[in-house]
Motif scaffolding. Structure first.
Motif, PDB file in Angstrom:
ATOM      1  N   ARG A 298      26.300  47.059  82.185  1.00  0.00           N
ATOM      2  CA  ARG A 298      25.928  46.314  83.393  1.00  0.00           C
ATOM      3  C   ARG A 298      25.514  44.907  82.965  1.00  0.00           C
ATOM      4  O   ARG A 298      24.567  44.729  82.182  1.00  0.00           O
ATOM      5  CB  ARG A 298      24.785  47.019  84.108  1.00  0.00           C
ATOM      6  CG  ARG A 298      25.143  48.385  84.649  1.00  0.00           C
ATOM      7  CD  ARG A 298      25.925  48.277  85.950  1.00  0.00           C
ATOM      8  NE  ARG A 298      25.067  47.874  87.052  1.00  0.00           N
ATOM      9  CZ  ARG A 298      25.520  47.540  88.252  1.00  0.00           C
ATOM     10  NH1 ARG A 298      26.821  47.520  88.472  1.00  0.00           N
ATOM     11  NH2 ARG A 298      24.691  47.196  89.214  1.00  0.00           N
ATOM     12  N   LEU A 299      26.266  43.911  83.454  1.00  0.00           N
ATOM     13  CA  LEU A 299      26.038  42.521  83.059  1.00  0.00           C
ATOM     14  C   LEU A 299      25.749  41.671  84.291  1.00  0.00           C
ATOM     15  O   LEU A 299      26.107  42.023  85.404  1.00  0.00           O
ATOM     16  CB  LEU A 299      27.266  41.962  82.314  1.00  0.00           C
ATOM     17  CG  LEU A 299      27.770  42.761  81.115  1.00  0.00           C
ATOM     18  CD1 LEU A 299      29.034  42.127  80.554  1.00  0.00           C
ATOM     19  CD2 LEU A 299      26.699  42.852  80.044  1.00  0.00           C
ATOM     20  N   TYR A 300      25.116  40.522  84.065  1.00  0.00           N
ATOM     21  CA  TYR A 300      24.827  39.578  85.138  1.00  0.00           C
ATOM     22  C   TYR A 300      25.976  38.581  85.271  1.00  0.00           C
ATOM     23  O   TYR A 300      26.542  38.117  84.258  1.00  0.00           O
ATOM     24  CB  TYR A 300      23.528  38.827  84.857  1.00  0.00           C
ATOM     25  CG  TYR A 300      22.279  39.627  85.168  1.00  0.00           C
ATOM     26  CD1 TYR A 300      21.832  39.755  86.479  1.00  0.00           C
ATOM     27  CD2 TYR A 300      21.557  40.238  84.162  1.00  0.00           C
ATOM     28  CE1 TYR A 300      20.684  40.483  86.771  1.00  0.00           C
ATOM     29  CE2 TYR A 300      20.401  40.971  84.440  1.00  0.00           C
ATOM     30  CZ  TYR A 300      19.980  41.088  85.756  1.00  0.00           C
ATOM     31  OH  TYR A 300      18.858  41.814  86.051  1.00  0.00           O
ATOM     32  N   THR A 301      26.300  38.245  86.507  1.00  0.00           N
ATOM     33  CA  THR A 301      27.387  37.280  86.747  1.00  0.00           C
ATOM     34  C   THR A 301      27.006  35.870  86.327  1.00  0.00           C
ATOM     35  O   THR A 301      27.883  35.048  86.052  1.00  0.00           O
ATOM     36  CB  THR A 301      27.758  37.264  88.232  1.00  0.00           C
ATOM     37  OG1 THR A 301      26.573  36.976  89.009  1.00  0.00           O
ATOM     38  CG2 THR A 301      28.320  38.603  88.666  1.00  0.00           C
ATOM     39  N   CYS A 302      25.719  35.566  86.264  1.00  0.00           N
ATOM     40  CA  CYS A 302      25.300  34.203  85.955  1.00  0.00           C
ATOM     41  C   CYS A 302      25.457  33.853  84.482  1.00  0.00           C
ATOM     42  O   CYS A 302      25.781  32.711  84.134  1.00  0.00           O
ATOM     43  CB  CYS A 302      23.842  33.995  86.376  1.00  0.00           C
ATOM     44  SG  CYS A 302      22.705  35.268  85.769  1.00  0.00           S
ATOM     45  N   CYS A 303      25.236  34.824  83.581  1.00  0.00           N
ATOM     46  CA  CYS A 303      25.244  34.517  82.149  1.00  0.00           C
ATOM     47  C   CYS A 303      25.957  35.582  81.308  1.00  0.00           C
ATOM     48  O   CYS A 303      26.021  35.446  80.079  1.00  0.00           O
ATOM     49  CB  CYS A 303      23.821  34.358  81.638  1.00  0.00           C
ATOM     50  SG  CYS A 303      22.794  35.821  81.905  1.00  0.00           S
ATOM     51  N   SER A 304      26.475  36.641  81.955  1.00  0.00           N
ATOM     52  CA  SER A 304      27.176  37.733  81.264  1.00  0.00           C
ATOM     53  C   SER A 304      26.284  38.459  80.262  1.00  0.00           C
ATOM     54  O   SER A 304      26.779  39.060  79.305  1.00  0.00           O
ATOM     55  CB  SER A 304      28.441  37.210  80.559  1.00  0.00           C
ATOM     56  OG  SER A 304      29.342  36.687  81.497  1.00  0.00           O
ATOM     57  N   ARG A 305      24.994  38.396  80.460  1.00  0.00           N
ATOM     58  CA  ARG A 305      24.073  39.145  79.611  1.00  0.00           C
ATOM     59  C   ARG A 305      23.817  40.520  80.212  1.00  0.00           C
ATOM     60  O   ARG A 305      24.051  40.748  81.396  1.00  0.00           O
ATOM     61  CB  ARG A 305      22.750  38.402  79.441  1.00  0.00           C
ATOM     62  CG  ARG A 305      22.880  37.064  78.732  1.00  0.00           C
ATOM     63  CD  ARG A 305      21.522  36.399  78.613  1.00  0.00           C
ATOM     64  NE  ARG A 305      21.612  35.042  78.076  1.00  0.00           N
ATOM     65  CZ  ARG A 305      20.573  34.209  77.984  1.00  0.00           C
ATOM     66  NH1 ARG A 305      19.370  34.601  78.402  1.00  0.00           N
ATOM     67  NH2 ARG A 305      20.747  32.998  77.496  1.00  0.00           N
ATOM     68  N   SER A 306      23.292  41.416  79.378  1.00  0.00           N
ATOM     69  CA  SER A 306      23.050  42.793  79.812  1.00  0.00           C
ATOM     70  C   SER A 306      21.886  42.849  80.791  1.00  0.00           C
ATOM     71  O   SER A 306      21.085  41.919  80.910  1.00  0.00           O
ATOM     72  CB  SER A 306      22.773  43.687  78.608  1.00  0.00           C
ATOM     73  OG  SER A 306      21.618  43.248  77.923  1.00  0.00           O
ATOM     74  N   ALA A 307      21.791  43.982  81.472  1.00  0.00           N
ATOM     75  CA  ALA A 307      20.792  44.146  82.526  1.00  0.00           C
ATOM     76  C   ALA A 307      19.366  44.105  81.982  1.00  0.00           C
ATOM     77  O   ALA A 307      18.438  43.747  82.710  1.00  0.00           O
ATOM     78  CB  ALA A 307      21.033  45.460  83.263  1.00  0.00           C
ATOM     79  N   ASP A 308      19.168  44.467  80.720  1.00  0.00           N
ATOM     80  CA  ASP A 308      17.810  44.491  80.159  1.00  0.00           C
ATOM     81  C   ASP A 308      17.469  43.216  79.397  1.00  0.00           C
ATOM     82  O   ASP A 308      16.457  43.157  78.696  1.00  0.00           O
ATOM     83  CB  ASP A 308      17.648  45.698  79.239  1.00  0.00           C
ATOM     84  CG  ASP A 308      18.702  45.715  78.129  1.00  0.00           C
ATOM     85  OD1 ASP A 308      19.626  44.874  78.171  1.00  0.00           O
ATOM     86  OD2 ASP A 308      18.618  46.587  77.241  1.00  0.00           O
ATOM     87  N   SER A 309      18.288  42.166  79.511  1.00  0.00           N
ATOM     88  CA  SER A 309      18.036  40.930  78.787  1.00  0.00           C
ATOM     89  C   SER A 309      17.042  40.049  79.540  1.00  0.00           C
ATOM     90  O   SER A 309      16.817  40.214  80.746  1.00  0.00           O
ATOM     91  CB  SER A 309      19.349  40.158  78.583  1.00  0.00           C
ATOM     92  OG  SER A 309      19.876  39.746  79.835  1.00  0.00           O
ATOM     93  N   GLU A 310      16.462  39.088  78.849  1.00  0.00           N
ATOM     94  CA  GLU A 310      15.523  38.156  79.472  1.00  0.00           C
ATOM     95  C   GLU A 310      16.281  37.206  80.396  1.00  0.00           C
ATOM     96  O   GLU A 310      17.455  36.898  80.177  1.00  0.00           O
ATOM     97  CB  GLU A 310      14.789  37.362  78.385  1.00  0.00           C
ATOM     98  CG  GLU A 310      13.686  36.473  78.936  1.00  0.00           C
ATOM     99  CD  GLU A 310      12.984  35.703  77.833  1.00  0.00           C
ATOM    100  OE1 GLU A 310      12.022  34.971  78.130  1.00  0.00           O
ATOM    101  OE2 GLU A 310      13.414  35.837  76.662  1.00  0.00           O
TER     102      GLU A 310
END
Length: 531
Positions: A298-310
């Motif tokens: 599961r990644l964020y559309t804004c930065c392609s980082r994982s859901a548990d990232s800062e």
């Protein structure tokens, strides 16, 4: 006696050596008689054995013949038609032109590089690459104002233009066709947004212009939209507020000093004034599912980082009211006004309300939750009839202008004069209880306007998501898919335009009326509006 023709001279006599014929037709030569099968006869035992003649040279080997088919199994050979050639020589359909569908990668200077098989291209690849670079250079000049926010647009459209020219030209006409395309690019007006009519390849611009003519020629009527008006049951299902919530409205416009849960980081915080508000680290994008190396993430559309990232962005803590009761406490809900009565005075008998409008709002985060800051309305022909900034109610202060999505900045907000109550009175001149309001996810706009209206057409329902409710397709995706236009692409410093979104929503409904079968009219449910 006739003389012998010697036809049997090569055959040994079957009666040899005791042949009784004085003039035998067969041969009695010793070398030929050895091949006869010996027949036992009474031979005197005292006859000495005859010496054997010298051995003759062996007969040459003769290749064996192919086996003859069994008489009971006749060999069948398929017979071709009188004029039908063998299958491998038959030609099915007209000869096809070699396919050379290009793909592209970007070079170090941004120019797209063709990836085409030379065997499938009728035009030499170096020639096509040179023409592609010329197209790209002219698209860069044309898109000078919009390239900073859309850096790949020139390369994408140059590739599409080259492919269009290649498909409709020959080896001899290809170069001149590209030169003609470049000349037409020079005549285009410079676009100031990705949705401008001059953005796109030649085929896209022509198709869009033709579709635009059809849309603009269509004047929507109440009869056309009546089957699409939502029933009260559908409105409740999609989160519309169809009745005024209980209790007095507007008693608590702000939540200064209260503890709320942050909409962005999901942490509790105390609501403070903008200058004293605590910092929030968050992701402004949405989560989506991605699969890589067999692993689902599961990644964020804004930065392609994982859901548990800062979080990837810093801002202020904000909150969002969702229940009708909380919204009613901030500012009271009211029904849209009833149509002017026919028995009123002559001066007030003329009702200025429109039959059909399209509406869109932009919102900001405040100490009183998510509040409307801009309202835009267009009529059934897409003409702008209302566009106003909304000043916050007394005691309510803006925490975050949400510029990435609202397009509103602190500088532009200084022009806001009318509070929400005054804006609603202004809207009464355009909208009454019988007006059909068109919008995308319209329940959000009506909630922030504190407006209760029962005659709504929502493009969320006209173009449903494949997964069904509560999932919804984004407005910009629908506009790109069905209208071939690009909206909401201004970036973080520009944001959306409620006027642009209103026109796009209206055009989607026009497109639906033109291209989709007309549904059956729904039975009327309840009253159209209430005072």
């Amino acid at each position: 006696m006739f003389s012998s023709l010697g036809l049997f001279d090569a055959l040994p006599c079957p009666d040899a050596p005791a042949c009784p014929r004085p003039a035998c037709l067969f041969t009695h030569r010793p070398g030929v008689l050895e091949h006869l099968v010996p027949i036992p006869v009474d031979v005197p035992t005292d006859v000495p054995p005859q010496p054997s003649p010298p051995s003759a040279s062996p007969a040459p080997l003769v290749p064996a013949k192919r086996p003859v088919p069994h008489p009971s199994r006749p060999r069948t050979i398929p017979e071709a038609g009188p004029s039908e050639p063998p299958a491998k020589l038959q030609r099915i359909g007209p000869p096809k032109r070699p396919v050379a569908a290009p793909t592209a990668t970007l070079s170090t200077n941004g120019t797209p590089v063709l990836r085409v098989s030379a065997a499938h291209s009728q035009v030499a690849i170096p020639v096509r690459q040179a023409m592609l670079k010329s197209l790209y250079d002219h698209f860069v000049v044309l898109y000078e104002k919009i390239l900073p926010s859309n850096p790949t647009l020139a390369s994408e459209h140059a590739l599409q233009q080259e492919e269009e020219v290649y498909k409709k030209s020959t080896k001899l006409t290809y170069r001149n066709a590209v030169i003609s395309s470049i000349a037409s690019l020079k005549r285009r007006p410079f676009p100031d947004s990705p949705s401008h009519p001059s953005v796109g390849s030649e085929g896209e611009v022509a198709a869009r212009a033709e579709a635009r003519k059809k849309l603009e020629a269509l004047r929507l009527t109440v009869a056309q939209l009546e089957p699409h008006v939502l029933s009260l049951e559908e409105m409740r299902k999609w989160g519309y507020i169809v009745e005024i919530p209980p209790g007095p409205g507007g008693e608590r416009p702000t939540e200064l000093g209260a503890v709320k849960t942050c909409e962005r980081c999901v942490q509790p915080y105390m609501v403070k004034k903008p200058d004293d508000a605590d910092e929030c680290v968050f992701h402004w994008g949405r989560l989506f599912s991605s699969k890589a190396s067999g692993e689902k993430r599961r990644l964020y559309t804004c930065c392609s980082r994982s859901a548990d990232s800062e979080g990837c962005e810093r801002g202020k803590h904000v909150f969002y009211d969702s229940t009708p009761e909380d919204l009613h406490l901030r500012h009271p809900f009211t029904f849209t006004r009833a149509p002017s009565s026919s028995n009123a005075s002559a001066s007030s008998r003329l009702d200025t309300a429109l039959d059909i409008v399209a509406l869109d709002c932009e919102m900001v985060y405040t100490t009183g939750g998510f509040r409307v800051a801009r309202v835009s309305v267009v009529d059934s022909m897409g003409k702008e009839v209302f566009d106003e900034l909304v000043r916050m109610d007394d005691g309510v202060e803006v925490i975050d202008f949400n510029t990435r999505f609202s397009g509103i900045t602190a500088e532009s907000y200084e022009a806001a004069v009318l509070p929400l109550a005054a804006v609603r009175k202004s809207l009464d001149t355009l909208i009454n209880a019988h007006t059909i309001i068109i919008g995308h996810a319209l329940e959000n706009d009506l909630k922030t306007l504190r407006m209760i209206h029962h005659r709504c057409v929502d493009t969320v329902m006209l173009f449903p998501h494949n997964a069904g409710p509560p999932y919804r397709r984004a407005l910009r995706v629908l506009v790109k898919e069905h209208l071939g236009q690009t909206i909401q692409s201004g970036g973080g410093s520009v944001g959306h335009s409620s006027v642009e979104d209103s026109v796009a929503t209206l055009d989607l409904v026009r497109w639906h009326v033109l291209n989709r079968p007309r549904p059956q009219a729904k039975p009327q449910e309840g009253s159209a509006g209430r005072q």
